[in-house]
Design a protein around this motif. Structure first.
Motif, mmCIF file in Angstrom:
data_model
loop_
_atom_site.group_PDB
_atom_site.id
_atom_site.type_symbol
_atom_site.label_atom_id
_atom_site.label_comp_id
_atom_site.label_asym_id
_atom_site.label_seq_id
_atom_site.Cartn_x
_atom_site.Cartn_y
_atom_site.Cartn_z
ATOM 1 N N PHE A 4 -12.686 -7.231 -3.150
ATOM 2 C CA PHE A 4 -12.730 -8.191 -2.039
ATOM 3 C C PHE A 4 -13.107 -7.532 -0.714
ATOM 4 N N THR A 5 -13.054 -6.217 -0.653
ATOM 5 C CA THR A 5 -13.388 -5.540 0.596
ATOM 6 C C THR A 5 -14.747 -4.856 0.563
ATOM 7 N N LEU A 6 -15.235 -4.491 -0.627
ATOM 8 C CA LEU A 6 -16.472 -3.718 -0.719
ATOM 9 C C LEU A 6 -17.596 -4.441 -1.451
ATOM 10 N N GLU A 16 -8.243 -4.512 -5.004
ATOM 11 C CA GLU A 16 -8.613 -5.144 -3.729
ATOM 12 C C GLU A 16 -9.998 -4.727 -3.257
ATOM 13 N N GLU A 17 -10.526 -3.603 -3.768
ATOM 14 C CA GLU A 17 -11.885 -3.207 -3.399
ATOM 15 C C GLU A 17 -12.909 -4.271 -3.764
ATOM 16 N N SER A 74 0.835 -1.197 0.000
ATOM 17 C CA SER A 74 0.000 0.000 0.000
ATOM 18 C C SER A 74 0.873 1.251 0.000
ATOM 19 N N ARG A 132 -18.627 -10.099 -6.773
ATOM 20 C CA ARG A 132 -17.213 -10.402 -6.947
ATOM 21 C C ARG A 132 -17.014 -11.613 -7.856
ATOM 22 N N PHE A 157 -3.353 -8.646 -0.802
ATOM 23 C CA PHE A 157 -4.583 -9.231 -1.344
ATOM 24 C C PHE A 157 -4.304 -10.123 -2.547
ATOM 25 N N ARG A 161 -6.022 -13.523 -3.152
ATOM 26 C CA ARG A 161 -7.473 -13.637 -3.344
ATOM 27 C C ARG A 161 -7.847 -14.024 -4.781
ATOM 28 N N ARG A 164 -3.017 -4.256 -4.010
ATOM 29 C CA ARG A 164 -2.150 -4.377 -2.841
ATOM 30 C C ARG A 164 -1.632 -5.804 -2.712
ATOM 31 N N GLN A 197 -6.962 -0.198 -7.704
ATOM 32 C CA GLN A 197 -7.349 -0.649 -6.368
ATOM 33 C C GLN A 197 -8.260 -1.884 -6.444
ATOM 34 N N GLU A 222 -20.202 -11.040 -2.363
ATOM 35 C CA GLU A 222 -19.595 -12.261 -2.902
ATOM 36 C C GLU A 222 -20.129 -12.578 -4.298
#
Length: 207
Positions: free
Chosen positions: A115-117, A112-113, A22, A123, A151, A154, A148, A110, A120
């Motif tokens: 997997f964070t926002l 990784e969003e 990051s 995604r 992540f 993932r 990042r 980004q 499922e």
């Protein structure tokens, strides 16, 4: 060096993942480095590519539709529905709404969003869409993601993307002193600006 590596990898693979810690400068090397290089023809024909970008957020299909609208020649009202219809939605939409033969480069910043926002279901469907896009030999779309490093495992769990990520990953690490000096001096020299003696050393120490 990183810019050249990204461009070389993109010339050989339909998907490139720019991965690093990051705040290390992944987005900067893509936006301020790779994009200008492509617009200067670093890959044959890349000066004519249509380049657009997105952040996945909680609604990646909505963001993707907005990104495509910025390079489309038509303004379809049902673009998001077209993208969602099946995993080939992006391939089909590029062929339908972008001038024939044009390559679209989609930058997903980004990553990784996802997997964070995103949920499922969103995604999984979006990852399937990307996998179908890069595996289709008729696809006119290429994809660059920034992500990042913490992540990175993932998407590797998604089998259809694993091979592409193994082949097309460019790691970004912290720059050494020589690289920092180049980042400071070279762009300035390009517009005829020189630094007062000792100032570059002071900037590097402060950084």
């Amino acid at each position: 060096t990183e810019i050249e590596e990204i461009v070389t990898t993109l010339a050989a693979h339909p998907m490139v993942a720019v991965v690093g810690p990051s705040g290390i400068g992944k987005s900067s090397v893509v936006r301020a480095g790779m994009i200008p290089a492509l617009r200067s023809g670093a890959i044959p024909g890349s000066d004519r590519w249509l380049i657009t970008d997105m952040l996945p957020g909680a609604y990646p299909y909505e963001e993707l539709a907005s990104a495509l609208m910025r390079v489309a020649t038509e303004m379809p009202s049902d673009l998001e529905d077209d993208l969602r219809r099946d995993p080939r939605g992006l391939v089909r939409s590029v062929k339908r709404y972008v001038p024939e033969g044009q390559t679209v480069l989609l930058i997903v910043d980004q990553f990784e969003e996802l997997f964070t926002l995103a949920s499922e279901d969103e995604r999984s469907a979006f990852l399937a869409l990307l996998a179908a896009t890069i595996s289709d030999e008729r696809s006119n779309a290429r994809i660059v993601i920034t992500m990042r490093a913490d992540f990175f495992d993932r998407p590797l769990r998604f089998a259809d993307l694993g091979d592409a990520l193994r082949a097309g990953t460019v790691p970004i690490s912290a720059p050494n002193e020589e690289s920092l000096r180049s980042m400071i001096e070279v762009p300035a020299a390009g517009v005829g600006v020189a630094f007062e003696t000792g100032l570059v050393d002071r900037i590097i120490v402060d950084v």
